[in-house]
Design a protein around this motif. Structure first.
Motif, short mmCIF file in Angstrom:
data_model
loop_
_atom_site.label_atom_id
_atom_site.label_comp_id
_atom_site.label_asym_id
_atom_site.label_seq_id
_atom_site.Cartn_x
_atom_site.Cartn_y
_atom_site.Cartn_z
N GLY A 367 0.88 -1.28 0.37
CA GLY A 367 0.32 -0.43 0.08
C GLY A 367 0.84 1.12 -0.30
N ILE A 368 2.06 1.30 -0.20
CA ILE A 368 2.95 2.22 -0.52
C ILE A 368 3.50 2.40 -1.78
N LYS A 369 3.00 4.06 -2.35
CA LYS A 369 3.39 3.49 -3.45
C LYS A 369 4.65 4.65 -3.67
N TYR A 370 5.56 4.60 -4.50
CA TYR A 370 6.96 5.17 -4.80
C TYR A 370 6.55 5.27 -6.32
N LEU A 371 6.98 6.55 -6.97
CA LEU A 371 6.91 7.37 -8.50
C LEU A 371 8.45 7.35 -8.21
N PHE A 372 9.30 6.95 -9.49
CA PHE A 372 10.79 7.77 -9.84
C PHE A 372 10.48 7.98 -11.30
N ASP A 373 10.54 9.36 -11.04
CA ASP A 373 10.22 10.56 -12.42
C ASP A 373 12.40 9.88 -13.25
N LYS A 374 11.62 9.75 -14.48
CA LYS A 374 13.24 9.41 -15.54
C LYS A 374 13.42 11.16 -16.14
N PRO A 375 14.93 9.99 -16.65
CA PRO A 375 15.84 8.94 -15.93
C PRO A 375 15.85 10.13 -14.26
N VAL A 376 16.09 7.64 -14.43
CA VAL A 376 16.41 8.18 -12.71
C VAL A 376 18.25 8.11 -12.31
N THR A 377 18.18 9.87 -12.14
CA THR A 377 19.54 9.80 -11.82
C THR A 377 19.43 10.83 -10.30
N GLU A 378 20.81 11.15 -9.64
CA GLU A 378 20.66 11.45 -8.97
C GLU A 378 20.44 12.77 -8.81
N GLY A 379 18.79 13.40 -7.76
CA GLY A 379 18.78 14.30 -7.73
C GLY A 379 17.01 13.94 -8.30
N SER A 380 16.78 13.16 -8.85
CA SER A 380 16.04 12.79 -9.99
C SER A 380 15.00 12.94 -8.71
N LYS A 381 13.67 13.50 -9.30
CA LYS A 381 12.59 13.30 -8.50
C LYS A 381 11.71 11.83 -8.15
N VAL A 382 11.53 11.67 -6.48
CA VAL A 382 10.53 10.45 -5.69
C VAL A 382 9.84 10.74 -5.78
#
Length: 439
Positions: A367-382
């Motif tokens: 029930g806990i969701k994580y959305l990783f913005d692409k491209p995934v790199t250091e500093g990108s949004k989660v």
């Protein structure tokens, strides 16, 4: 020469005491009380008093009956009490001596920031040299004190909770000015003992060797600096008092570079990014103490590089689970593959879902969701979503390799939530659970 002068100025700034702004005298019992005075006494008849000179000889003088003398220090040991007069004369308490103590609050009024030290050398549960430091510090006894005619205290040990204290007679207390100091790193210039209070001859532990590095806790009292011994990750909360004269500020050694994103910890925490330039102060075990923007932090030694690292990596491989992956075992349960990108545990509401689009990678566990913005790199949004509430974080670091008890993983993503994700597996480590094994 210029470097030497800068170092000298730093040392002088550290060891120079600020002048007191308090009045030097107060009125009590029809007479003036001066700073450092503990009481006053008279004699019931003319007596001879003595003092020991530096060369080992003794001097004496005769004091007259009913003459008033100030007492500046008191010694109590072996069921005896001694009063120190001015000029070094010492008198043992007898029926010839009439002593009257100055109330502690009167004495304290002559100090800007009074500190209280136990000087009773008689056997008791209160150690000689105990510093009644009002307030709380993790891992150390804390005192709640009230100053009146005497000192009243309650104290708390981290492992035992609050313990009712009691009253300490004002004659058992030495007052010393508490002076603010910086909270930098300092090293010993000579061997010394571990002291549990700011008093020579106080309760002592083992020996510290010349060159040992300590973190200042920001106060000086009675000629001692309150220190914390450096330990792995700063977690060895061993507090000690070191004479000011045996301390030398630790100077920056040379440049270092942050190899990947990490949290620098200290009096406050800060996010350090790959490529950040820092100054190395000292190292111990697996930990390094660094300086950046005038602040001191500690980090794992492995995060530091002597040469500026390569450019930040970008995750190009898919986060979707490997086709051969059939089971994930976490500390909170066993999840078995039930569909192409779904794993379920036997308990209700325990599941793992994977989804990837051109814009994001989505991972949901229990029930806990994580959305990783692409491209995934250091500093990108989660984005972390729990119970409908969104919390925006970021990718703190990408680790080329990362080893845990369940195995070694490549291109592991560490988020600002302190959680780790591996492409092809998902969540592998964090606060809620940890990956134990997989098949």
């Amino acid at each position: 020469m210029k470097k030497y002068m800068i170092t000298l100025l730093i040392v002088l700034a550290f060891f120079t005491n600020p002048s007191s702004s308090k009045a030097a005298e107060a009125q009590w019992d029809g007479a003036q009380v001066v700073k450092g005075q503990t009481g006053k006494m008279t004699f019931t008849k003319d007596v001879k008093v003595y003092k020991k000179n530096a060369n080992g000889t003794y001097s004496s003088m005769t004091v007259k009956r009913n003459n008033y003398f100030r007492v500046y220090d008191i010694e109590k040991y072996d069921n005896k009490t001694f009063y120190w007069m001015s000029s070094g004369y010492r008198v043992q308490a007898t029926d010839l001596v009439v002593f009257k103590k100055v109330p502690l609050n009167i004495r304290a009024s002559l100090y800007d920031n009074p500190g209280y030290i136990n000087i009773n050398g008689q056997a008791s549960n209160l150690n000689y040299g105990t510093h009644y430091l009002k307030g709380f510090e993790y891992g150390s006894p804390s005192y709640d004190i009230v100053i009146g005619e005497n000192l009243y205290y309650d104290y708390t040990y981290p492992s035992e909770g609050n313990i009712r204290g009691g009253y300490i007679d004002a004659t058992d207390i030495r007052i010393a000015e508490t002076i603010k100091r910086d909270e930098g790193l300092y090293k010993l210039t000579a061997d010394t003992r571990h002291l549990r209070g700011p008093m020579a001859g106080g309760n002592a532990g083992g020996k510290y060797s010349k060159g040992t590095v300590f973190q200042s806790l920001g106060i000086e009292i009675n000629g001692y600096i309150r220190m914390q011994e450096l330990g792995t990750w700063g977690e060895d909360f061993i507090f000690t008092y070191i004479p000011v004269t045996l301390l030398q500020p630790v100077q920056s050694q040379e440049k270092r570079y942050i190899r990947y994103g990490v949290v620098g910890k200290g009096k406050k925490s800060t996010e350090l990014k790959r490529f950040d330039e820092v100054m190395l102060l000292t190292e111990k075990n697996m930990t390094a103490w660094i300086e950046i923007d005038g602040e001191t932090y500690y980090v794992p030694k492995k995060v530091l590089a002597t040469i500026k690292p390569n450019e930040s990596p970008v995750i190009t491989t898919s986060f979707l689970p490997n086709d051969t992956l059939q089971q994930l075992v976490y500390t909170n349960g066993v999840y078995k593959k039930t569909a192409n990108n779904r794993f379920e545990a036997q308990s209700n509401n325990q599941f793992i879902d994977y989804l990837e689009t051109e814009q994001t990678f989505s991972y949901e566990k229990d029930g806990i969701k994580y959305l990783f913005d692409k491209p995934v790199t250091e500093g990108s949004k989660v984005t972390r979503i729990e119970n409908g509430m969104k919390n925006e974080g970021f990718v703190r670091a990408i680790h080329y390799t990362f080893t845990e008890s369940s195995g070694t993983f490549n291109n592991v993503v560490e988020t600002s939530y302190g959680e780790f994700f591996a492409p092809g597996y998902g969540y592998i480590k964090g606060y809620s659970s940890e990956l134990r094994s997989y098949e």
